[in-house]
Enzyme design. Sequence first.
Site, short mmCIF file in Angstrom:
data_model
loop_
_atom_site.label_atom_id
_atom_site.label_comp_id
_atom_site.label_asym_id
_atom_site.label_seq_id
_atom_site.Cartn_x
_atom_site.Cartn_y
_atom_site.Cartn_z
CG HIS A 1 30.60 0.41 9.78
ND1 HIS A 1 30.38 1.76 9.92
CD2 HIS A 1 31.09 0.26 8.52
CE1 HIS A 1 30.72 2.39 8.79
NE2 HIS A 1 31.16 1.51 7.94
CG HIS B 1 30.81 0.08 -0.71
ND1 HIS B 1 32.18 0.06 -0.79
CD2 HIS B 1 30.52 0.53 0.53
CE1 HIS B 1 32.70 0.46 0.37
NE2 HIS B 1 31.72 0.76 1.19
#
Lengths: 90, 273
Positions: B186, B123
Amino acid sequence: MSLYHVQKLLFHLNNVPSVRRRFDAEREALLAEYRLSDEERRAVTHADVGKLHLMGVHPLLLAPFAGRVGLRWPDYLAALRRAREAAGGG
Amino acid sequence: MPLVFAGTANHAPGITSRREAATPAQREVFFSAYAELRARLERARLDALVVVSSEHFTNFFFDNAPAFCIGLAEAYDGPSEDESFLRIAKTTVPGAADLARHLARAASAEIDLAHSQELLLDHGIMVPLHLLVPQMRLPIVPIIVNCLMPPLPPLARCYDLGCALRRAMDAREERIGLLAAGGLSHWPGTPESGRLNLEFDRGFLHDFLANNRQRLIRHSDEEISTSAGPGGHEIRAWIVASGATEGLIGEALCFEPIPAYAVTGCVATIAVV
């Protein structure tokens, strides 16, 4: 403890289809090929993601493994939180 | 022509895997910014795109963890994730192999770069490619940075890699683009997933846009882990882009907190010509 070897097994499970097939078909024989303690072997065998989290398995190895064994995302997160709380980590 | 395009953006899997989980307003801001970046990329009429991203246990593990690895292949398969999860079709992306060999050789005078003739695209590269070059026909040179398995390459070293790549790119005839993907704060795969540190993200983006090398490289790994989470180390990809655009001011196309994607949506570009 042999965190390296637990993580190596999960890395292979996440990335190598033949290892994945063996995990489903002959789990015991597959796990015997990795240098795991009894506690680690049990945690992987039963996909105890909370235990594996407390052992220090990297979340980017653990989350895909959880998906592979059919654990839904909210259940995965809940299992990690429960394990932390039980260990007194909050 | 040397480097003619530079951009940076998030690559969180949620961007495609749960696109509709963000609010309509968040989606409008974020995907419009990505569309603007795409328009600028298209206007640059690129011959090749160098894509800097981070390792996610797709190609490397603790048995062999290069700080930086450049792909030399003629083609790359991706995404490594299940199509049904990432919602990006499995495909083969062409590699700019000749350019890659030149970059590897030239940059190696200054930086020790590992190289590989087989890298899977996860990804980290496929999400931005899907949004920027959906036909997947633009030849790429992937560069994977170890943002995952400590000890990690120092931030200053990432900046130096960018500088070395820039010199190597500027010696070429092709029209080359640079895309750095990842970050910012994150906490992927953890119970804190979805948490954002806006103060960190805003501060980093500010330093990035000003190309303030001293401030960009001042963070310790401990500080990044605490303030920006395990995923925060992906700022290394952005810092490579800063090195490649040293002395130039960037432009933010988006700064939008999107907890549903587990990141602050950040898209930026640097006018290099």
